[in-house]
Design a protein around this motif. Structure first.
Motif, short mmCIF file in Angstrom:
data_model
loop_
_atom_site.label_atom_id
_atom_site.label_comp_id
_atom_site.label_asym_id
_atom_site.label_seq_id
_atom_site.Cartn_x
_atom_site.Cartn_y
_atom_site.Cartn_z
N PHE A 83 0.83 -1.20 0.00
CA PHE A 83 0.00 0.00 0.00
C PHE A 83 0.87 1.25 0.00
N THR A 84 0.45 2.23 -0.78
CA THR A 84 1.03 3.57 -0.71
C THR A 84 -0.05 4.50 -0.17
N VAL A 85 0.20 5.12 0.97
CA VAL A 85 -0.77 6.02 1.59
C VAL A 85 -0.38 7.45 1.28
N ILE A 86 -1.33 8.19 0.72
CA ILE A 86 -1.07 9.57 0.30
C ILE A 86 -2.04 10.49 1.03
N LEU A 87 -1.51 11.49 1.68
CA LEU A 87 -2.33 12.51 2.34
C LEU A 87 -2.52 13.67 1.36
N VAL A 88 -3.75 13.84 0.88
CA VAL A 88 -4.04 14.88 -0.10
C VAL A 88 -4.30 16.20 0.61
N VAL A 89 -3.54 17.21 0.25
CA VAL A 89 -3.68 18.55 0.84
C VAL A 89 -4.08 19.51 -0.27
N GLU A 148 2.84 9.75 2.31
CA GLU A 148 3.31 10.77 1.37
C GLU A 148 2.32 11.93 1.37
N VAL A 149 2.81 13.13 1.50
CA VAL A 149 1.95 14.32 1.46
C VAL A 149 1.92 14.85 0.03
N PHE A 150 0.71 14.98 -0.50
CA PHE A 150 0.51 15.42 -1.88
C PHE A 150 -0.24 16.75 -1.87
N GLU A 174 -17.15 14.41 -5.72
CA GLU A 174 -16.39 14.82 -6.90
C GLU A 174 -15.46 13.71 -7.35
N ALA A 175 -14.79 13.07 -6.39
CA ALA A 175 -13.86 11.99 -6.73
C ALA A 175 -14.60 10.82 -7.35
N LEU A 176 -15.73 10.44 -6.74
CA LEU A 176 -16.49 9.30 -7.24
C LEU A 176 -17.03 9.59 -8.64
N THR A 177 -17.55 10.79 -8.84
CA THR A 177 -18.04 11.19 -10.16
C THR A 177 -16.91 11.19 -11.18
N GLY A 178 -15.71 11.51 -10.71
CA GLY A 178 -14.55 11.54 -11.61
C GLY A 178 -13.92 10.18 -11.84
N GLY A 179 -14.53 9.13 -11.30
CA GLY A 179 -14.04 7.78 -11.56
C GLY A 179 -13.04 7.25 -10.56
N VAL A 180 -12.92 7.91 -9.41
CA VAL A 180 -12.00 7.46 -8.36
C VAL A 180 -12.82 6.80 -7.25
N PRO A 181 -12.54 5.56 -6.86
CA PRO A 181 -13.25 4.94 -5.73
C PRO A 181 -13.10 5.80 -4.49
N ALA A 182 -14.23 6.16 -3.85
CA ALA A 182 -14.17 7.13 -2.76
C ALA A 182 -15.30 6.90 -1.77
N ALA A 183 -15.10 7.38 -0.55
CA ALA A 183 -16.12 7.27 0.49
C ALA A 183 -15.87 8.33 1.56
N ILE A 207 -8.66 15.72 -8.41
CA ILE A 207 -9.13 14.48 -9.03
C ILE A 207 -8.11 14.00 -10.06
N LYS A 208 -7.58 14.92 -10.87
CA LYS A 208 -6.56 14.54 -11.85
C LYS A 208 -5.35 13.98 -11.13
N GLY A 209 -4.99 14.58 -10.00
CA GLY A 209 -3.86 14.08 -9.24
C GLY A 209 -4.10 12.67 -8.72
N LEU A 210 -5.32 12.39 -8.24
CA LEU A 210 -5.65 11.05 -7.76
C LEU A 210 -5.58 10.04 -8.88
N LYS A 211 -6.09 10.42 -10.05
CA LYS A 211 -6.05 9.50 -11.19
C LYS A 211 -4.61 9.25 -11.65
N ASP A 212 -3.81 10.31 -11.69
CA ASP A 212 -2.42 10.16 -12.11
C ASP A 212 -1.66 9.20 -11.20
N LYS A 213 -2.04 9.16 -9.93
CA LYS A 213 -1.38 8.29 -8.97
C LYS A 213 -2.01 6.89 -8.91
N GLY A 214 -3.02 6.65 -9.74
CA GLY A 214 -3.64 5.33 -9.76
C GLY A 214 -4.35 4.97 -8.47
N THR A 215 -5.04 5.93 -7.89
CA THR A 215 -5.66 5.75 -6.58
C THR A 215 -6.73 4.67 -6.59
N HIS A 216 -6.64 3.73 -5.65
CA HIS A 216 -7.64 2.67 -5.50
C HIS A 216 -8.72 3.06 -4.49
#
Length: 275
Positions: free
Chosen positions: A38-44, A66-68, A97-106, A76-85
């Motif tokens: 797992f790679t854990v990224i803190l989105v700021v 990792e702080v992003f 917004e993330a879910l609408t953009g195709g990123v699994p989110a909750a 959202i583009k950043g999450l996709k670029d990082k291949g976020t699961h």
């Protein structure tokens, strides 16, 4: 002499992230030099956020994160670029917004009194419809009622449902489980998954199992609750996080001390937003 920096208080995802690190540590022992895990990224996305304090807090709690830093309109583009699961946040707007953009989110929720969770095993629980699966069956139930829903499931028991928003995250867990299984770690695998669904153990449950097989996805334990309260079962399971698409189940989990994450997907949420 510089003043001591006070550690940041753990949030609802803290035990989950700590469990991810435990899995990574055990994976490295079995596969030295492996880049898996797992790679854990803190989105700021807040430009006023003190990143230095964040880094200090991460180090003080012994985590590997990792702080992003990103602009709000580009996260959202950043999450996709990082291949976020999986993207977790307490901000429901960002999650939608993330879910609408195709990123699994909750949207993650913290109970008033959190249950103690395992420090040796990552435990993740999923609802079925509108989480791992599409909301096809839920749409029939919401629009036509119980009997048409049962008829629909009986007639389609051998036809798998489409993938839901978190299927990709569940598959990632299963893939890592396979790496431990290949080394003989079966009963003592550091990842354990659960399906906690309101479906019954009859043909509605059979369709769920057929759907999992079609995904080439195995879940360690499956609970068919026939519409019963999910809270007591989740309390016994003690997952680090439970994913569901409906607020009543999220609230029940919280009342029983379980960190829960709301997936704003499917007809139940469409109807809730209209009210």
């Amino acid at each position: 002499m510089a003043p001591e920096t006070r550690a940041l208080e753990p949030g609802p995802a803290f035990p989950f992230v700590r469990a991810l690190k435990t899995v990574n540590d055990q994976l490295i022992k079995l596969y030295p030099g492996s880049q898996e895990g797992f790679t854990v990224i803190l989105v700021v996305s807040d430009p006023t956020q003190d990143n230095g304090r964040l880094q200090t807090g991460i180090q003080q709690h012994g985590l590997t994160v990792e702080v992003f830093q990103t602009e709000p309109q580009r996260f959202i583009k950043g999450l996709k670029d990082k291949g976020t699961h999986l993207f977790l946040s307490e901000d429901p707007v960002m999650v939608r917004e993330a879910l609408t953009g195709g990123v699994p989110a909750a949207t993650i929720h913290k109970p008033e009194q959190m249950l103690e969770t395992s420090e040796k095993q990552l435990r993740v629980a999923f609802d079925a419809d509108a989480v791992l699966f599409s909301d096809e069956s839920e749409r029939v139930y919401k629009k036509e009622g119980l009997q048409p829903y049962l008829k629909h499931e009986r007639e389609n028991v051998d036809r798998p449902l489409e993938q839901g928003p978190l299927e990709r995250f569940a598959k990632a867990l299963y893939r890592l489980q396979g790496m431990f299984h290949d080394k003989g770690y079966h009963r003592n695998c550091p990842i354990r998954t659960f399906l906690v669904t309101s479906r019954t153990a009859s043909y509605t449950g059979v369709r769920a199992l057929n759907t999992l097989r079609s995904f080439d996805l195995e879940i360690d334990e499956v609970f068919f609750l026939s519409g019963s309260n999910k809270g007591p079962v989740l309390q016994a399971i003690r997952p680090h996080v439970f994913f569901d698409d409906q607020d009543p189940h999220i609230n029940s989990a919280k009342e029983h001390g379980v960190v829960s994450a709301h997936v704003p997907y499917g007809i139940a949420n469409e109807q809730a937003n209209q009210n």
